[in-house]
Design an enzyme around this catalytic site. Structure first.
Site, PDB file in Angstrom:
ATOM      1  N   GLU A  43     147.460  58.699  44.904  1.00  0.00           N
ATOM      2  CA  GLU A  43     145.831  58.775  44.631  1.00  0.00           C
ATOM      3  C   GLU A  43     145.755  58.323  42.908  1.00  0.00           C
ATOM      4  O   GLU A  43     146.337  58.834  42.167  1.00  0.00           O
ATOM      5  CB  GLU A  43     145.350  60.020  44.541  1.00  0.00           C
ATOM      6  CG  GLU A  43     145.282  60.670  45.881  1.00  0.00           C
ATOM      7  CD  GLU A  43     145.404  62.440  45.994  1.00  0.00           C
ATOM      8  OE1 GLU A  43     145.261  62.878  44.901  1.00  0.00           O
ATOM      9  OE2 GLU A  43     145.629  63.005  47.244  1.00  0.00           O
ATOM     10  N   GLU A  74     146.986  63.923  51.395  1.00  0.00           N
ATOM     11  CA  GLU A  74     148.453  64.139  50.986  1.00  0.00           C
ATOM     12  C   GLU A  74     149.139  64.158  52.221  1.00  0.00           C
ATOM     13  O   GLU A  74     150.501  63.478  52.399  1.00  0.00           O
ATOM     14  CB  GLU A  74     148.719  65.183  50.172  1.00  0.00           C
ATOM     15  CG  GLU A  74     148.263  65.115  48.748  1.00  0.00           C
ATOM     16  CD  GLU A  74     146.768  65.446  48.729  1.00  0.00           C
ATOM     17  OE1 GLU A  74     145.923  65.649  49.573  1.00  0.00           O
ATOM     18  OE2 GLU A  74     146.166  65.317  47.354  1.00  0.00           O
ATOM     19  N   PHE A  97     149.278  66.418  41.352  1.00  0.00           N
ATOM     20  CA  PHE A  97     149.941  67.391  41.016  1.00  0.00           C
ATOM     21  C   PHE A  97     150.742  68.235  41.806  1.00  0.00           C
ATOM     22  O   PHE A  97     150.435  68.399  42.861  1.00  0.00           O
ATOM     23  CB  PHE A  97     148.689  68.511  40.407  1.00  0.00           C
ATOM     24  CG  PHE A  97     147.913  68.205  39.481  1.00  0.00           C
ATOM     25  CD1 PHE A  97     146.897  67.188  39.465  1.00  0.00           C
ATOM     26  CD2 PHE A  97     147.631  68.674  38.158  1.00  0.00           C
ATOM     27  CE1 PHE A  97     146.203  66.667  38.400  1.00  0.00           C
ATOM     28  CE2 PHE A  97     146.827  68.520  37.200  1.00  0.00           C
ATOM     29  CZ  PHE A  97     146.176  67.378  37.456  1.00  0.00           C
ATOM     30  N   ALA A  98     151.911  69.047  41.464  1.00  0.00           N
ATOM     31  CA  ALA A  98     152.764  69.725  41.975  1.00  0.00           C
ATOM     32  C   ALA A  98     151.800  70.959  42.944  1.00  0.00           C
ATOM     33  O   ALA A  98     152.145  71.193  44.009  1.00  0.00           O
ATOM     34  CB  ALA A  98     153.905  70.161  41.654  1.00  0.00           C
ATOM     35  N   ASP A  99     151.114  71.114  42.160  1.00  0.00           N
ATOM     36  CA  ASP A  99     150.228  72.441  42.654  1.00  0.00           C
ATOM     37  C   ASP A  99     149.445  72.240  43.951  1.00  0.00           C
ATOM     38  O   ASP A  99     148.896  72.778  44.745  1.00  0.00           O
ATOM     39  CB  ASP A  99     148.850  72.721  41.555  1.00  0.00           C
ATOM     40  CG  ASP A  99     149.466  72.817  40.166  1.00  0.00           C
ATOM     41  OD1 ASP A  99     149.252  73.712  39.603  1.00  0.00           O
ATOM     42  OD2 ASP A  99     149.834  71.921  39.549  1.00  0.00           O
ATOM     43  N   PHE A 100     149.513  70.663  44.112  1.00  0.00           N
ATOM     44  CA  PHE A 100     148.708  70.608  45.482  1.00  0.00           C
ATOM     45  C   PHE A 100     149.597  70.588  46.757  1.00  0.00           C
ATOM     46  O   PHE A 100     149.095  70.087  47.865  1.00  0.00           O
ATOM     47  CB  PHE A 100     147.959  69.107  45.537  1.00  0.00           C
ATOM     48  CG  PHE A 100     147.111  68.970  44.444  1.00  0.00           C
ATOM     49  CD1 PHE A 100     146.594  69.905  43.723  1.00  0.00           C
ATOM     50  CD2 PHE A 100     146.741  67.561  43.829  1.00  0.00           C
ATOM     51  CE1 PHE A 100     145.436  69.769  42.652  1.00  0.00           C
ATOM     52  CE2 PHE A 100     145.978  67.368  42.788  1.00  0.00           C
ATOM     53  CZ  PHE A 100     145.354  68.436  42.256  1.00  0.00           C
ATOM     54  N   HIS A 143     146.303  73.714  38.433  1.00  0.00           N
ATOM     55  CA  HIS A 143     146.619  72.541  38.001  1.00  0.00           C
ATOM     56  C   HIS A 143     147.445  72.741  36.784  1.00  0.00           C
ATOM     57  O   HIS A 143     147.879  71.922  36.070  1.00  0.00           O
ATOM     58  CB  HIS A 143     145.360  71.902  37.533  1.00  0.00           C
ATOM     59  CG  HIS A 143     144.503  71.430  38.499  1.00  0.00           C
ATOM     60  ND1 HIS A 143     143.698  71.968  39.114  1.00  0.00           N
ATOM     61  CD2 HIS A 143     144.240  70.178  39.122  1.00  0.00           C
ATOM     62  CE1 HIS A 143     142.853  71.633  39.820  1.00  0.00           C
ATOM     63  NE2 HIS A 143     143.129  70.219  39.857  1.00  0.00           N
TER      64      HIS A 143
HETATM   65  C1  LIG Z   1     144.341  68.403  47.425  1.00  0.00           C
HETATM   66  C2  LIG Z   1     144.039  67.715  46.348  1.00  0.00           C
HETATM   67  N1  LIG Z   1     144.376  66.424  45.997  1.00  0.00           N
HETATM   68  C3  LIG Z   1     144.051  65.784  45.087  1.00  0.00           C
HETATM   69  C4  LIG Z   1     143.239  66.360  43.994  1.00  0.00           C
HETATM   70  C5  LIG Z   1     142.734  65.768  42.724  1.00  0.00           C
HETATM   71  N2  LIG Z   1     141.484  65.307  42.485  1.00  0.00           N
HETATM   72  C6  LIG Z   1     140.779  66.148  41.800  1.00  0.00           C
HETATM   73  S1  LIG Z   1     139.212  65.669  41.933  1.00  0.00           S
HETATM   74  C7  LIG Z   1     139.450  64.217  42.902  1.00  0.00           C
HETATM   75  C8  LIG Z   1     138.564  63.363  43.466  1.00  0.00           C
HETATM   76  C9  LIG Z   1     137.524  63.929  44.493  1.00  0.00           C
HETATM   77  O1  LIG Z   1     136.624  63.001  44.897  1.00  0.00           O
HETATM   78  P1  LIG Z   1     135.568  63.482  45.553  1.00  0.00           P
HETATM   79  O2  LIG Z   1     135.926  64.516  46.797  1.00  0.00           O
HETATM   80  O3  LIG Z   1     134.749  62.570  46.162  1.00  0.00           O
HETATM   81  O4  LIG Z   1     134.695  64.564  44.658  1.00  0.00           O
HETATM   82  P2  LIG Z   1     133.873  64.070  43.195  1.00  0.00           P
HETATM   83  O5  LIG Z   1     135.039  64.030  42.022  1.00  0.00           O
HETATM   84  O6  LIG Z   1     133.556  62.531  43.307  1.00  0.00           O
HETATM   85  O7  LIG Z   1     132.921  64.963  43.072  1.00  0.00           O
HETATM   86  C10 LIG Z   1     140.825  64.377  43.096  1.00  0.00           C
HETATM   87  C11 LIG Z   1     141.743  63.259  43.803  1.00  0.00           C
HETATM   88  C12 LIG Z   1     142.969  67.940  44.205  1.00  0.00           C
HETATM   89  N3  LIG Z   1     142.105  68.561  43.131  1.00  0.00           N
HETATM   90  N4  LIG Z   1     143.485  68.395  45.207  1.00  0.00           N
END
Ligand SMILES: Cc1ncc(C[n+]2csc(CCOP(=O)(O)OP(=O)(O)O)c2C)c(N)n1
Ligand SMILES: Cc1ncc(C[n+]2csc(CCOP(=O)(O)OP(=O)(O)O)c2C)c(N)n1
Ligand SMILES: [Mg+2]
Ligand SMILES: [Mg+2]
Lengths: 348, 339, 348, 339
Positions: A43, A74, A97-100, A143
């Site tokens: 990502e 993922e 993040f490893a947290d995921f 996180h």
């Molecule tokens: C399972 C997981 N993968 C990746 C992330 C990292 N991450 C946080 S916000 C985000 C983008 C989210 O996009 P969207 O769902 O469109 O929400 P927006 O931020 O646009 O409100 C990502 C990839 C996460 N928090 N959880």
């Protein structure tokens, strides 16, 4: 890197002076240039260059066929890495993040890590799973985790954790060339990011060109005679800080940077504790059922008599990581706790 | 292709030529013969009583009897260069895709000569020579299939991947993620859902909010089709289009086949939860297809017998080889953790 | 129970003689009858009664509104349990095999286990996550794992692991009544299933009616003076078998059944090792970075001098679990390896 | 409801009464005022340079400016007995659902007086009094929402749950599993997808194989609608029907709102990857709606000023309270692990 960028260091310096993140990228770049089967997916690894700058510049150099932004899926894209590896590619896949890990651990531990064994050695999965770990900047309970104990507990994957630019590059090249799945865990606090607290050792001279750091070899980063501190990642730096302070008080600390958790270099640990008789483990992961216990057991497996005092464990005390700064600093293994633990240990 | 299937031409007016049709039958018979042999030896030595961990073939055993039309119809379009990823119920696809019966049987019997030197077992058959793999975790075979497809395309070939799950598994997150990513990147994958109406004891109506997973193709903007009646020729036809699309670089297709779980979820399953048991034997697709082919003048009794005999000979050879092979040396249990 | 059923034991016996699985169900039943907010959900827990008979009879007694078969969507239905718990219910949710944690670990460790902390104690998640563990019947690398080290490493959830009918019932009632998330891990080999290898202690007298086994208390199941074996689950039985054998040779083995991993009853371990000076840990989970290290560290945290010999760890040697019977038996901690380890330990 | 939205009547011919419309505006302004205050204090003390871990409000900060119409339009139909589960970008829903600003601000400032006594932070706001929760893990807020809905129904109430994710998150497995299970069990949930076109730096076209997630409702047999143009009144209308369905026991609905990420993904995001930046300010929904309401004679400058002043007063009170509150005692870091 998109987060408010600042110049890293303007003093004149060798052309190979790099931050850890740039050293990591250089390792990837060398391998991508050398081997067309290496790709990078995850990502925000394309135009963004990785949230923690793990891929800065790669898209420009290698294009969107080899540096691929994925959907937030993922399980799908780590699985994609596995299948591509099985068919002869060498994918590097980033879990932001490893947290995921919780949304995709099945692909990681039941597939990536086990296919080789289940196939009786007939199928290889030469892939690297990169992932950011660690706290200290108030990113909260989901996180900020290290979780390396979890990855290292589950068999079939190597686990490396660089703490500095030299190892970051050398371990990356070694990981990509390894025929096994390698989990490469980089702490945000060692990357030398311009938008995080500065760590003096996060920028250093790094040889140009290719070299590897062997997976499975720990490093004595500071020799000493009074006490052994076994640690890794950001905690190496905190420990080195403390070792300097303690040297002034005549306490001579040996610091071991594990660098790899799987395989674990038990020899280096045993040799050191055999010499010092005192062991402190500093681990930013949760304390129980993890790394710190394994290090203690590395001694008791062989000879508990080597230990002239209890083993001190300076780790996260089995608490979710709190958001608020004073709380987070209270649970992280920082200089204050490390110093207290070393003093306590050598005094016994 | 549309999301629902219009009535297919009666097999008498098949679009397939005779040899192809007999070939499908032959594959189905070979699969069934293999499964029956495994079943026989599975129960051979579980006693006294039934101890799942005992005998020549210990552990869970998920057989695919009744689902042969899916594997035969789909794999007819593949070569050994194409990949198949299957499920906990993998034998029919393994055989239809040309896995060596000897190494396969030896693996199921836990022998050193098995595909995985006895490390894998029946849910973990890995065969690099046919690019076959499977997984015991529901729907989690889909994601690696994407990677095989990615590699095949990256390497400039027109090889394709068939990825299989059951209808129960289609409610798992990996299904959704995989279809979206494959569609987005136009990967050469044919997703196959075997709808045998049951996920262990849970009927489709209690697991799936829609009648057919073919409906779900629209969520990914890909063609999807439900093949009714466990009809091997309809599967063959639909798969031929899906495989052709994948080879042509047009991206994935979702095929759901309404098939039949002829036996229990696993061996030992008394199926007390299942109300349709009495009807099941009559729905066995193999005698049905035999009747069709003989009515079409393609399969007389002698040929059928010969097909059956050939299958038995091959299967018994494989099983004998397995039984005569050595068990792995316990001292080597730690081998193959790392390459 | 649908797998080829056989009568359990036809000899005349007390009316409360139960297998572990029936004792577990009795615990659930008592709580469901007592408290309408208790529900049970999972795959094949209704008409089938649980693949390992964890819910036999519950559907008939409590109906489909309270005993719910779910789709194969562990993330969704474990999450459903969490949300229901937050709103005042007491769900028991079954993850059919612990091996499947990889598809739903995020709900478990980032949500179920952390919401209470993140909310500063304002939200409670009183749910039980039941799950089957363990191998020994050739179910291969993805259906035979124990993985309790992984669950116990991640903070915010209690972890209990009954080994016998009495504890199975008492811990179940305690778990349902606990205001925290409790992971309840039952080994298939202790359930007393008619279709698995028979374990003599898997059927036993169990008090009728309600009682609890306190979470966090280990039990000395065999007192002894020469060596302490810390173990849990099926391995308790293997160890007791070995202890009987060794008694004939004059080796007096103390056996501790941990019963709970979180909280871990360190006192009982320390008291015993303080007495015997010799420690063997028997653990069917993977050896490194897990339970066995934590037990060793429980001693070295306090006084390594208590140990008169190296700690022997009899665990899975960090290998995926092989299918073939001789290989699987080679990696499992069975009587042969336990006996050898105890003999080696007491001889030092 | 259909999967695509026919053109809505121009807001001039709104179906809503004046007070409702002004109320929506008031909510949006309150949200924006709060977010602006947080943004101000976020940057107040990050220097020298920018250190994300420093200052009054450390850590990642995901603000929802531009997305106020979604929260305002949906939450207008809820009471504090209904539940909302939100994402890493939760403030707009928290405020629209009536969370106490004081305890919310104190949490964001990491104070002992915060909702979670400073343990949670801005991605982990839990408020039992409004049944609000959120999660920093993509799409993983959906599954617990099912459980709240289950409990509400089990307890014999007609309370409902609103579960929110972004369009990027809709490609995560939890989305699929949750929609299927909610549809199957007819749970009283309204699923809301905020399509702000970006998942951090990845545009929808690079993450999602279909143009609109509303398309995906058909996969679960539930009504789904895409609301275009970030139009708060259209959201209000669609949500009124969805909430009514849920309360009536008719099961879940999926609503996707095409909205706008006015600022970066998180604070500090320079958005170098984003080509549409120049157009963005003009698409701000708050001035747009203000113009609509004033054209409709519902909002003169004085009233608008009063709304804005009221919002500022409430927000500054909350922020002042937060800043004046004590930080948690480090000695208590281990509290609240277990109840
Ligand atoms: C399972 C997981 N993968 C990746 C992330 C990292 N991450 C946080 S916000 C985000 C983008 C989210 O996009 P969207 O769902 O469109 O929400 P927006 O931020 O646009 O409100 C990502 C990839 C996460 N928090 N959880
Ligand atoms: C993630 C996961 N959950 C549960 C299981 C247990 N399990 C094995 S097979 C099965 C039913 C699968 O049903 P379906 O997908 O329809 O395939 P079928 O068995 O009918 O071929 C279940 C629940 C599993 N293997 N993996
Ligand atoms: Mg099925
Ligand atoms: Mg978005």
């Amino acid at each position: 890197m998109t987060i408010i960028e600042q110049p890293v260091d303007t003093a004149p310096q060798s052309s190979h002076r790099l931050t850890t993140s740039k050293a990591m990228v250089e390792g990837i770049e060398i391998e991508m240039a050398r081997d067309p089967s290496v790709i990078y997916l995850g990502e925000d690894v394309g135009a963004y260059g990785g949230i923690f700058s793990s891929t800065a510049g790669l898209l420009d150099r290698f294009g969107p066929e080899r540096v691929l932004d994925t959907p937030i899926s993922e399980t799908a894209f780590i699985g994609l890495g596995i299948g591509a590896a099985v068919e002869g590619m060498r994918p590097v896949v980033e879990l932001m993040f490893a947290d995921f890990m919780g949304v995709c651990l099945d692909q990681i531990y039941n597939h990536m890590a086990k296919i080789h064994y289940e196939s009786g050695g007939n199928v290889r999965v030469p892939m690297v799973l990169t992932t950011a770990v660690g706290g200290g900047y108030s990113d909260g309970a989901q996180h900020s985790q290290c979780l390396w104990g979890t990855f290292a507990h589950l068999p079939g994957m190597k686990v490396v954790v660089p703490s500095n630019p030299y190892d970051a590059k050398g371990l990356m090249i070694a990981a990509i060339r390894d025929d096994n799945p390698v989990v490469y865990m980089f702490h945000k606090g060692v990357m030398g990011l311009p938008w995080m607290v500065k760590n003096a050792r996060a920028t250093a001279d790094v040889p140009e060109g290719e070299y590897t750091v062997p997976i499975g070899e720990a490093k004595v980063v500071r020799p000493g005679s009074d006490v052994t501190v076994v640690t890794l990642s950001l905690s190496v730096h905190h420990t080195l800080d403390v070792a300097e302070t303690l040297a002034a008080d005549g306490i001579d600390v040996e610091v071991i940077d594990l660098r790899s958790l799987v395989p674990l270099d038990r020899e280096t640990i045993l040799r050191s504790v055999g010499k010092t008789g005192h062991l402190v483990v500093v681990d930013e992961d949760y304390q129980s059922f993890g790394l710190s216990g394994e290090i203690a057991a590395t001694i008791t497996d062989v000879d508990p008599g080597m230990l002239r005092a209890p083993v001190a464990r300076v780790a996260n005390p089995d608490t979710p990581i709190p958001y608020s700064h004073p709380l987070e600093y209270a649970i992280l293994p920082r200089q204050d706790r490390i110093e207290a633990a070393i003093r306590r240990t050598v005094s016994r | 292709m549309t999301t629902t299937t219009p009535g297919r031409p009666h097999p008498m007016q098949s679009e397939l030529d005779g040899p192809t049709r007999v070939g499908l039958y032959r594959t189905m018979v070979l699969i069934r013969t293999f499964e029956e042999a495994i079943r026989r030896d599975y129960y051979a030595d579980k006693g006294p009583g039934f101890d799942i961990g005992k005998g020549l073939v210990p552990g869970e055993m998920h057989l695919a009897a009744g689902q042969e039309p899916v594997a035969a119809g789909v794999c007819a379009h593949l070569t050994a260069d194409d990949a198949v990823t299957a499920t906990h119920r993998p034998h029919h696809f393994a055989i239809a895709h040309g896995m060596d019966l000897t190494a396969m049987a030896a693996e199921i019997f836990g022998r050193e000569t098995g595909l995985g030197h006895g490390r894998g077992g029946h849910m973990h058959l890995f065969d690099p020579s046919t690019h076959f793999s499977c997984s015991g975790i529901i729907a989690e075979g889909y994601p690696p299939a994407l990677g095989q497809a990615f590699a095949f395309r990256h390497q400039g070939t027109d090889r394709v991947v068939v990825a299989v799950t059951g209808e129960g598994a289609a409610n798992q997150g990996a299904f959704h993620e995989s279809l979206n990513l494959a569609a987005l990147w136009k990967l050469p994958v044919v997703f196959v859902v075997e709808d045998n109406e049951w996920g262990i004891s849970v009927p489709r109506s209690a697991s799936t909010s829609v009648h057919s997973n073919a409906t779900r193709g629209v969520s990914y903007g890909i063609p999807a089709e439900r093949i009714r009646d466990n009809d091997v020729e309809a599967v063959h036809l639909a798969a031929s289009q899906a495989v052709a699309r994948a080879r042509a670089g047009e991206g994935p297709t979702l095929l759901e086949v309404h098939t039949l779980r002829l036996w229990g979820h696993f061996e030992g399953d008394a199926q007390g939860y299942r109300g349709d048991l009495d009807d099941v034997p009559a729905r066995d697709p193999i005698p049905t297809y035999r009747t069709t082919l003989s009515a079409a003048g393609l399969l007389d009794d002698a040929t059928a017998q010969q097909i059956s005999d050939e299958a038995s000979a091959r299967v018994e050879d494989a099983v004998t080889f397995a039984k005569e092979s050595p068990l792995p040396d316990p001292a080597d249990a730690g081998a193959y953790v790392f390459a």
